[in-house]
Design a protein around this motif. Structure first.
Motif, PDB file in Angstrom:
ATOM      1  N   PHE A 100     -68.624   8.801  35.157  1.00  0.00           N
ATOM      2  CA  PHE A 100     -67.731   9.787  36.081  1.00  0.00           C
ATOM      3  C   PHE A 100     -67.316  11.070  35.452  1.00  0.00           C
ATOM      4  CE2 PHE A 100     -66.721   5.368  37.449  1.00  0.00           C
ATOM      5  CZ  PHE A 100     -67.356   5.627  38.838  1.00  0.00           C
ATOM      6  N   SER A 101     -66.889  10.932  34.092  1.00  0.00           N
ATOM      7  CA  SER A 101     -66.190  12.373  33.322  1.00  0.00           C
ATOM      8  C   SER A 101     -66.753  12.298  32.097  1.00  0.00           C
ATOM      9  CB  SER A 101     -64.819  12.239  33.696  1.00  0.00           C
ATOM     10  OG  SER A 101     -64.300  13.297  32.826  1.00  0.00           O
ATOM     11  N   ASP A 102     -66.901  13.472  31.398  1.00  0.00           N
ATOM     12  CA  ASP A 102     -66.984  13.611  30.084  1.00  0.00           C
ATOM     13  C   ASP A 102     -65.785  14.352  29.441  1.00  0.00           C
ATOM     14  OD1 ASP A 102     -67.498  16.125  31.100  1.00  0.00           O
ATOM     15  OD2 ASP A 102     -69.530  16.522  30.322  1.00  0.00           O
ATOM     16  N   ASP A 103     -64.920  14.347  30.157  1.00  0.00           N
ATOM     17  CA  ASP A 103     -63.537  15.052  29.560  1.00  0.00           C
ATOM     18  C   ASP A 103     -63.035  13.983  28.688  1.00  0.00           C
ATOM     19  OD1 ASP A 103     -60.667  15.477  29.826  1.00  0.00           O
ATOM     20  OD2 ASP A 103     -61.296  17.186  30.629  1.00  0.00           O
ATOM     21  N   ALA A 104     -62.644  14.542  27.531  1.00  0.00           N
ATOM     22  CA  ALA A 104     -62.315  13.373  26.367  1.00  0.00           C
ATOM     23  C   ALA A 104     -60.943  12.601  26.874  1.00  0.00           C
ATOM     24  CB  ALA A 104     -62.268  14.260  25.140  1.00  0.00           C
ATOM     25  N   GLU A 105     -60.040  13.476  27.118  1.00  0.00           N
ATOM     26  CA  GLU A 105     -58.712  12.955  27.653  1.00  0.00           C
ATOM     27  C   GLU A 105     -58.512  11.645  28.785  1.00  0.00           C
ATOM     28  OE1 GLU A 105     -54.506  12.157  27.147  1.00  0.00           O
ATOM     29  OE2 GLU A 105     -56.237  12.625  25.810  1.00  0.00           O
ATOM     30  N   VAL A 106     -59.382  12.287  29.774  1.00  0.00           N
ATOM     31  CA  VAL A 106     -59.668  11.572  30.929  1.00  0.00           C
ATOM     32  C   VAL A 106     -60.325  10.164  30.485  1.00  0.00           C
ATOM     33  CG1 VAL A 106     -60.807  11.071  33.197  1.00  0.00           C
ATOM     34  CG2 VAL A 106     -59.888  13.329  32.668  1.00  0.00           C
ATOM     35  N   ALA A 107     -61.367  10.392  29.667  1.00  0.00           N
ATOM     36  CA  ALA A 107     -62.208   9.109  29.404  1.00  0.00           C
ATOM     37  C   ALA A 107     -61.264   8.305  28.365  1.00  0.00           C
ATOM     38  CB  ALA A 107     -63.225   9.355  28.325  1.00  0.00           C
ATOM     39  N   ARG A 108     -60.218   8.690  27.475  1.00  0.00           N
ATOM     40  CA  ARG A 108     -59.377   8.164  26.604  1.00  0.00           C
ATOM     41  C   ARG A 108     -58.416   7.312  27.576  1.00  0.00           C
ATOM     42  NH1 ARG A 108     -54.275   8.026  24.995  1.00  0.00           N
ATOM     43  NH2 ARG A 108     -53.720   9.648  25.947  1.00  0.00           N
ATOM     44  N   LEU A 109     -57.769   7.908  28.621  1.00  0.00           N
ATOM     45  CA  LEU A 109     -56.769   7.248  29.432  1.00  0.00           C
ATOM     46  C   LEU A 109     -57.563   6.153  30.472  1.00  0.00           C
ATOM     47  CD1 LEU A 109     -54.802  10.461  30.539  1.00  0.00           C
ATOM     48  CD2 LEU A 109     -54.071   8.489  29.047  1.00  0.00           C
ATOM     49  N   GLY A 110     -58.686   6.542  30.983  1.00  0.00           N
ATOM     50  CA  GLY A 110     -59.511   5.655  31.675  1.00  0.00           C
ATOM     51  C   GLY A 110     -59.624   4.386  30.824  1.00  0.00           C
ATOM     52  N   THR A 111     -60.044   4.554  29.414  1.00  0.00           N
ATOM     53  CA  THR A 111     -60.508   3.410  28.434  1.00  0.00           C
ATOM     54  C   THR A 111     -59.219   2.465  28.290  1.00  0.00           C
ATOM     55  OG1 THR A 111     -62.465   4.511  27.562  1.00  0.00           O
ATOM     56  CG2 THR A 111     -61.099   2.900  26.274  1.00  0.00           C
ATOM     57  N   LEU A 112     -58.133   3.072  28.160  1.00  0.00           N
ATOM     58  CA  LEU A 112     -56.925   2.283  27.931  1.00  0.00           C
ATOM     59  C   LEU A 112     -56.576   1.574  29.102  1.00  0.00           C
ATOM     60  CD1 LEU A 112     -54.414   2.082  26.146  1.00  0.00           C
ATOM     61  CD2 LEU A 112     -53.355   3.928  27.412  1.00  0.00           C
ATOM     62  N   TYR A 113     -56.771   2.053  30.269  1.00  0.00           N
ATOM     63  CA  TYR A 113     -56.453   1.379  31.524  1.00  0.00           C
ATOM     64  C   TYR A 113     -57.322  -0.173  31.630  1.00  0.00           C
ATOM     65  CZ  TYR A 113     -55.816  -0.071  36.627  1.00  0.00           C
ATOM     66  OH  TYR A 113     -55.782  -0.679  37.731  1.00  0.00           O
ATOM     67  N   LEU A 114     -58.562   0.235  31.463  1.00  0.00           N
ATOM     68  CA  LEU A 114     -59.477  -1.007  31.514  1.00  0.00           C
ATOM     69  C   LEU A 114     -59.357  -1.888  30.522  1.00  0.00           C
ATOM     70  CD1 LEU A 114     -62.893   0.710  32.435  1.00  0.00           C
ATOM     71  CD2 LEU A 114     -61.437  -0.451  33.825  1.00  0.00           C
ATOM     72  N   CYS A 115     -58.951  -1.590  28.920  1.00  0.00           N
ATOM     73  CA  CYS A 115     -58.604  -2.437  27.974  1.00  0.00           C
ATOM     74  C   CYS A 115     -57.234  -3.410  28.542  1.00  0.00           C
ATOM     75  CB  CYS A 115     -58.217  -1.610  26.756  1.00  0.00           C
ATOM     76  SG  CYS A 115     -59.940  -0.940  26.071  1.00  0.00           S
ATOM     77  N   ILE A 116     -56.301  -2.605  28.927  1.00  0.00           N
ATOM     78  CA  ILE A 116     -55.079  -3.398  29.375  1.00  0.00           C
ATOM     79  C   ILE A 116     -55.347  -4.234  30.649  1.00  0.00           C
ATOM     80  CG2 ILE A 116     -52.842  -3.222  30.020  1.00  0.00           C
ATOM     81  CD1 ILE A 116     -52.433  -0.630  28.364  1.00  0.00           C
ATOM     82  N   VAL A 117     -55.917  -3.529  31.618  1.00  0.00           N
ATOM     83  CA  VAL A 117     -55.900  -4.378  32.869  1.00  0.00           C
ATOM     84  C   VAL A 117     -57.049  -5.133  33.216  1.00  0.00           C
ATOM     85  CG1 VAL A 117     -55.826  -3.942  35.457  1.00  0.00           C
ATOM     86  CG2 VAL A 117     -54.579  -2.390  34.029  1.00  0.00           C
ATOM     87  N   GLY A 118     -58.370  -4.937  32.444  1.00  0.00           N
ATOM     88  CA  GLY A 118     -59.539  -5.638  32.682  1.00  0.00           C
ATOM     89  C   GLY A 118     -59.557  -7.086  32.429  1.00  0.00           C
ATOM     90  N   PRO A 119     -58.780  -7.870  31.402  1.00  0.00           N
ATOM     91  CA  PRO A 119     -58.334  -9.182  31.608  1.00  0.00           C
ATOM     92  C   PRO A 119     -57.780  -9.787  32.537  1.00  0.00           C
ATOM     93  CG  PRO A 119     -58.086  -8.145  29.062  1.00  0.00           C
ATOM     94  CD  PRO A 119     -58.146  -7.140  30.196  1.00  0.00           C
ATOM     95  N   ALA A 120     -56.944  -9.204  33.195  1.00  0.00           N
ATOM     96  CA  ALA A 120     -56.162  -9.730  34.438  1.00  0.00           C
ATOM     97  C   ALA A 120     -57.165  -9.558  35.514  1.00  0.00           C
ATOM     98  CB  ALA A 120     -55.143  -8.693  34.790  1.00  0.00           C
ATOM     99  N   TYR A 121     -58.312  -9.043  35.587  1.00  0.00           N
ATOM    100  CA  TYR A 121     -59.278  -9.234  36.836  1.00  0.00           C
ATOM    101  C   TYR A 121     -59.619 -10.545  37.023  1.00  0.00           C
ATOM    102  CZ  TYR A 121     -59.779  -4.056  37.025  1.00  0.00           C
ATOM    103  OH  TYR A 121     -59.483  -2.661  37.035  1.00  0.00           O
ATOM    104  N   LEU A 122     -59.475 -11.481  36.283  1.00  0.00           N
ATOM    105  CA  LEU A 122     -59.777 -12.951  36.568  1.00  0.00           C
ATOM    106  C   LEU A 122     -58.794 -13.496  37.719  1.00  0.00           C
ATOM    107  CD1 LEU A 122     -60.845 -15.760  35.854  1.00  0.00           C
ATOM    108  CD2 LEU A 122     -59.080 -16.031  34.168  1.00  0.00           C
ATOM    109  N   LEU A 123     -57.519 -13.183  37.386  1.00  0.00           N
ATOM    110  CA  LEU A 123     -56.444 -13.452  38.317  1.00  0.00           C
ATOM    111  C   LEU A 123     -56.628 -12.579  39.683  1.00  0.00           C
ATOM    112  CD1 LEU A 123     -53.329 -14.230  35.814  1.00  0.00           C
ATOM    113  CD2 LEU A 123     -54.966 -15.822  37.092  1.00  0.00           C
ATOM    114  N   PHE A 124     -57.059 -11.357  39.717  1.00  0.00           N
ATOM    115  CA  PHE A 124     -57.212 -10.611  40.736  1.00  0.00           C
ATOM    116  C   PHE A 124     -58.004 -11.021  41.720  1.00  0.00           C
ATOM    117  CE2 PHE A 124     -58.792  -6.156  42.469  1.00  0.00           C
ATOM    118  CZ  PHE A 124     -57.738  -6.366  43.398  1.00  0.00           C
TER     119      PHE A 124
END
Length: 475
Positions: free
Chosen positions: A370-394
């Motif tokens: 979706f984006s090659d903006d470095a800061e947007v990519a950093r924040l999106g990456t942080l979100y997936l690293c934290i929330v991704g494992p909870a997708y099992l319960l979701f």
């Protein structure tokens, strides 16, 4: 569920005579087939639904991202509302339609199933009118609250005006498709939906960027790319239900009856509200993220787009769960209905959890689309690293949501989702402004909300009571 929660009429020999042989064979499969193979067989065509929704989610963002960050950010403001229309009519109110049709056929009442289709069509028109009116009037205010300004706001409105203004074709196509799914036929609605999305993917770049004499419509082109294919899908579903399906859509000789509307609405309204809450939670959380800056809001929105992939996964199996659980519940095979429920929910949890772990370890596979903006990519990456494992319960929560639809107890799922939204939003605000945990604390609150959601639905489904035989007979 209390004994007063569900009214089931047992099959009768007289009504069973009206069921076509093909309908009887399909109903027999739902009532007697091996659970997991039957679930997988019914869900297999809905993999196409997953690919279809993934196409809408992914390609719109990809195309608009080529215009610029403002166009992508603007569409991200409108996107949850467009997805709310798609999902509330496909897996919210639509699941209410599937559940009502499945229970009618399970009880051997073909005439009732036919009448339910006409009522579903009327509901589609009414729901579309409400969505278009409310959302178009409120869009400027909602988008400003979510952080939309100047060009970003203009792009959001351009996209929303077309996509939300054409809500009627989405509602008709989805609700009628779910009447077919209620019979156990997953293939035809899946084929229609995948066809709509293939057309969407083919025409959207032309409408967005222009081609030859066709002007570039920008974000509005993405909206037309949704409305035009779904108009065709609506026409196809009406033709099929008028001429080819084992249940029939009749416009003559059918009088609207509140009792039939109520049969759909008792499951459909909580289901619709539940899906609306899911999308509103993205809106609310985007608004909170927007208080931390545009890049934070966009980073969250790019990560949260993956949750719109989780929902089609759940829908693919969920429609099969609704048909199987609803048919067995209608036939008073309560133990088998419970076995189907837990098997289906566990399957959805495993699939969503696997995707969550993949993106948690390799977030660039998703964010890089979706984006090659470095800061947007950093924040999106942080979100997936934290929330991704909870997708099992979701995923577990999403699977159990469809179980509640099948047994007519959707209010419990609606309440659980509302608690999740409030907990995630309140927890995020506390993490940011009380404990000063910043963006990471906000994302952790979102993950905690998914855990709470699953726990509440496990408790709700475990507490469903079997209606006693005397009540089932007298009702």
């Amino acid at each position: 569920m209390t004994n007063r929660s569900v009214s089931i009429s047992p099959p009768s020999l007289a009504s069973a005579k009206h069921v076509a042989p093909s309908a009887a064979a399909r109903t027999k499969l739902l009532l007697e087939g091996p659970i997991l193979p039957t679930l997988l067989r019914l869900a297999a065509p809905n993999v196409l639904n997953l690919l279809a929704f993934a196409g809408v989610i992914t390609f719109d963002g990809f195309f608009l991202g080529r215009i610029g960050t403002n166009a992508l950010a603007g569409a991200s403001l409108a996107f949850p509302w467009v997805m709310m229309v798609l999902q509330t009519t496909n897996s919210g109110m639509g699941a209410g339609v599937s559940s009502a049709v499945a229970r009618a056929l399970g009880a051997g009442r073909r005439d009732r199933a036919d009448a339910l289709i006409f009522h579903a069509f009327l509901l589609a028109l009414a729901i579309a009118a409400i969505f278009s009116t409310v959302l178009l009037i409120g869009a400027p205010f909602m988008f400003r609250w979510m952080g939309g300004r100047d060009e970003m706001l203009a792009d959001a409105l351009a996209y929303a005006d077309v996509a939300l203004g054409g809500a009627v074709v989405i509602c008709v196509s989805n609700l009628l498709g779910n009447t077919v799914r209620g019979t156990g036929n997953m293939s035809f609605p899946a084929a229609v939906l995948i066809g709509c999305v293939m057309v969407h993917i083919a025409i959207s770049p032309v409408l967005i960027f222009g081609f030859g004499p066709l002007p570039a419509l920008g974000p509005a082109g993405a909206g037309w790319g949704i409305v035009i294919p779904f108009a065709g899908g609506s026409a196809i579903m009406i033709w099929y239900l008028r001429s080819r399906a084992i249940v029939r859509l009749n416009f003559r000789g059918v009088t609207p009856r509140w009792e039939l509307f109520a049969d759909i609405l008792k499951v459909g309204v909580p289901g619709l509200i539940n899906i609306a809450i899911t999308n509103l939670s993205v809106v609310v959380l985007t608004g909170i993220a927007g208080q931390l800056g545009r890049d934070t809001a966009l980073g969250y929105a790019m990560g949260a787009r993956l949750e719109y992939i989780m929902q089609p996964i759940a829908f693919g199996f969920g429609t099969a769960i609704v048909a199987m659980v609803g048919t067995n519940w209608g036939a008073q095979q309560y133990r088998r209905a419970r076995e189907i429920a837990w098997t289906g929910a566990a399957t959805v949890a495993v699939l969503c959890g696997t995707i969550g772990l993949i993106v948690a370890f390799q977030p660039g596979l998703w964010i890089g689309l979706f984006s090659d903006d470095a800061e947007v990519a950093r924040l999106g990456t942080l979100y997936l690293c934290i929330v991704g494992p909870a997708y099992l319960l979701f995923g577990l929560g999403l699977g159990l949501f469809y179980v509640t639809l099948g047994v007519g107890r959707a209010v419990a799922a609606m309440n659980a989702n509302a608690v999740r939204m409030v907990a995630s939003a309140a927890g995020g605000l506390v993490a940011i402004y009380w404990f000063d945990l910043g963006v990471a604390g906000f994302f952790a609150a979102v993950a905690a909300g998914f855990c709470l959601y699953a726990a509440m639905l496990v408790h709700a489904v475990s507490g469903v009571e079997t209606p006693n035989a005397a009540l089932a007979t007298t009702s």
